[in-house]
Every structure is written in structure tokens, then in C-alpha cells.
Motif scaffolding. Structure first.
Motif, PDB file in Angstrom:
ATOM      1  N   ASN A 105      42.925  41.469 -57.767  1.00  0.00           N
ATOM      2  CA  ASN A 105      43.904  40.401 -57.568  1.00  0.00           C
ATOM      3  C   ASN A 105      44.559  40.472 -56.198  1.00  0.00           C
ATOM      4  N   ASN A 108      42.230  38.761 -53.797  1.00  0.00           N
ATOM      5  CA  ASN A 108      42.288  37.319 -53.989  1.00  0.00           C
ATOM      6  C   ASN A 108      43.528  36.736 -53.301  1.00  0.00           C
ATOM      7  N   THR A 109      44.663  37.392 -53.483  1.00  0.00           N
ATOM      8  CA  THR A 109      45.907  36.912 -52.873  1.00  0.00           C
ATOM      9  C   THR A 109      45.862  37.070 -51.362  1.00  0.00           C
ATOM     10  N   TYR A 127      37.516  37.349 -49.990  1.00  0.00           N
ATOM     11  CA  TYR A 127      37.071  36.908 -51.310  1.00  0.00           C
ATOM     12  C   TYR A 127      35.809  37.675 -51.715  1.00  0.00           C
ATOM     13  N   GLY A 130      36.766  41.135 -52.662  1.00  0.00           N
ATOM     14  CA  GLY A 130      37.315  41.160 -54.014  1.00  0.00           C
ATOM     15  C   GLY A 130      36.228  41.182 -55.072  1.00  0.00           C
ATOM     16  N   GLN A 234      38.539  36.269 -63.253  1.00  0.00           N
ATOM     17  CA  GLN A 234      38.610  36.828 -61.907  1.00  0.00           C
ATOM     18  C   GLN A 234      37.423  36.422 -61.030  1.00  0.00           C
ATOM     19  N   ASN A 237      37.297  32.684 -60.257  1.00  0.00           N
ATOM     20  CA  ASN A 237      38.328  32.331 -59.280  1.00  0.00           C
ATOM     21  C   ASN A 237      37.919  32.729 -57.872  1.00  0.00           C
ATOM     22  N   LEU A 238      37.385  33.930 -57.733  1.00  0.00           N
ATOM     23  CA  LEU A 238      36.959  34.398 -56.407  1.00  0.00           C
ATOM     24  C   LEU A 238      35.874  33.500 -55.839  1.00  0.00           C
ATOM     25  N   ASN A 241      37.361  29.962 -55.050  1.00  0.00           N
ATOM     26  CA  ASN A 241      38.205  30.014 -53.857  1.00  0.00           C
ATOM     27  C   ASN A 241      37.372  30.221 -52.595  1.00  0.00           C
ATOM     28  N   ARG A 242      36.343  31.047 -52.700  1.00  0.00           N
ATOM     29  CA  ARG A 242      35.481  31.264 -51.528  1.00  0.00           C
ATOM     30  C   ARG A 242      34.710  29.980 -51.196  1.00  0.00           C
TER      31      ARG A 242
END
Length: 268
Positions: A105, A108-109, A127, A130, A234, A237-238, A241-242
Motif C-alpha cells: 500500500n 501504491n500511495t 506501481y 508495488g 491490491q 488497483n496497482l 493505476n499503472r
């Protein structure tokens, strides 16, 4: 009493009752002003109430009272990011990752903060970092045994998830007394699915004709790895977002590949 109040406060946050949660958290801090956890929970309440400056102050106090806790540093970083304090957020995340290099996390942040700063290449890198951290977390938890759970063949595996599975395998091999690694053939995977030849084993070590120790990663390793990626949000999301960052960088094809991955593993 203070800890009971903070736990009740967290439960209220989960149910969306932010005002009442904040009231309990304030009382907990008043009762135990040196309790880091009370300040941490108060910071969470303030963040969800969108009072980001006060959330930063509460999380900073929690970090002062109990330094070096990755979860507190992450919460502080998120509050700082939301408050527009990007360099300070990145510093908190750097400290968190120094303590726990597999804190998914936090990566990610970190990447999200870098994206907000317009540092798209750094965001894309983190990303990916992560996802690699998540791979390490998954493989370090595997217990290689005959009676380990056998998971079914994952039909929707893609190149990205396979690459991360291979990264995890190489990480394990690098920390073991083996000279090389190998992968199952398609024929081997189909035979194992039919006969359960390899039971629950994730890998097997054997010597080659030249005396070198080779680790063969078996179908159940890959099936389990994919299942773990799909077990929570997780990885999806990664990848999602990437995908956004890659699109902003002009890498449309790679962005589409990551989006497909996010959609595949986001279906739980």
C-alpha cells in the motif's frame, strides 16, 4: 477504556458514521493523551471528515509517540497527500518503505503522489515495484508441502501476472541453495490437472546430469499465485493505476494491457 473507544470509533468509520466516530476518538485522546493509537484513530476520523491539516497533526503526533510504525507513516502520508503536501508525503512513505520494503500500500500511495506531481515515469516505476512487493509477500507465505491446497487451473492468466509469478519464483530461488529454475510445460500442467501427479507441491528440486540443483516450479505454484492476486483488490488497483499513468505517458498499448489485467483480477 481508551482502546475500547478507539475500536468503537473505527467501527463507526467503517459504517460511515464519521461525526460520531470523531467524537469518540476525541474522548479517547483526552483520556489517554500519550496513546499513539488514539491519535492515529483520531487522524483517520479527521481525514474522512476532510479536515486534512488536523489529520496530519494527529498522525504526526501518533508517529512521535510510537516512531517507525509503517501503518502510521502510511496514514500520515495519505493525509499529507490529500493536504497537498506532496514532498512531505513522499518522505513519510520513504521511511515506511525503509522499515518494510514489501509494504504494498505504501508503494501504491507513493506512485499516486508522484502521479499528482506529474512525475509519471516515477509513478509507473513504483506501481510496478508495488506489484513486485506483492509477489514477494505471496511467495514468502507459501508452505511447499505435498498436502498444500491444490487450486484449479486459472484460465484467464495473462502475460503481466505470469511475469510477476516468475519474478516471485526467481526471488525464492535466489534465497535458496539452487543453481537454476525451470517451468512446467503445457503438457505437464494438463497432465497434473487430470492426474494430480504433483499433489500440493509448489516446486520440486532435482539435480541435473551435470550435478547442478534445479528448482522446477509446478502448476500449483502458478495456480496459487494467480488466486492470491485475485483474493483482494491490491493487484487490480496497482494494474489499473499503472494503466492510467501509462496512458498519460502516451503508452496506449501498454496501458490497455494493464487495464485488461486490472479488469481480469478485479473480478473476485
Amino acid at each position: 477504556m481508551s482502546r475500547e473507544l478507539t475500536e468503537r470509533s473505527l467501527a463507526l468509520i467503517s459504517s460511515g458514521q464519521i461525526v460520531e466516530a470523531g467524537r469518540l476518538a476525541v474522548t479517547a485522546v483526552e483520556q489517554a493523551p500519550d496513546d499513539w493509537y488514539a491519535h492515529y484513530v483520531l487522524g483517520m476520523c479527521l481525514r474522512f471528515a476532510q479536515d486534512y491539516a488536523k489529520a496530519c497533526a494527529s498522525h504526526s503526533r501518533a508517529n512521535e509517540l510510537s516512531p517507525g510504525q509503517p501503518s502510521v507513516l502510511l496514514a500520515l502520508a495519505i493525509a499529507r497527500q490529500l493536504n497537498g503536501e506532496y514532498p512531505e508525503a513522499i518522505e513519510s512513505l520513504r521511511l515506511a518503505l525503509e522499515i518494510d520494503g514489501d509494504y504494498v500500500n505504501a508503494y501504491n500511495t507513493l506512485a499516486m503522489t508522484q502521479k499528482l506531481m506529474g512525475a509519471f515515469e516515477k509513478a509507473a516505476y513504483n506501481y510496478d515495484a508495488g506489484a513486485k512487493a506483492l509477489a514477494r509477500v505471496i511467495v514468502k507465505a507459501l508452505r511447499n508441502a505435498e498436502d498444500s491446497p491444490r487450486l484449479p487451473h486459472f484460465d484467464e492468466m495473462a502475460e503481466l501476472s505470469t511475469n510477476y509469478a516468475m519474478f516471485g519464483a526467481m526471488y525464492l530461488a535466489a534465497n535458496a541453495a539452487v543453481d537454476g529454475i525451470s517451468w512446467p510445460t503445457g503438457e505437464m500442467a494438463l497432465r497434473d490437472e487430470r492426474t494430480q501427479e504433483f499433489r500440493g507441491w509448489y516446486w520440486q528440486d532435482h539435480r541435473t546430469t551435470d550435478g547442478k540443483m534445479t528448482r522446477l516450479f509446478l502448476p500449483n505454484y502458478f495456480n496459487t499465485f494467480y488466486a492470491r492476486l485475485q483474493a483482494d483488490s491490491q493487484y487490480a488497483n496497482l494494474m489499473g493505476n499503472r494503466s492510467t499513468v501509462l496512458r498519460l505517458m502516451g503508452n496506449a498499448q501498454e496501458a490497455a494491457e494493464h487495464l485488461r489485467e486490472a479488469e481480469t483480477f478485479g473480478r473476485r
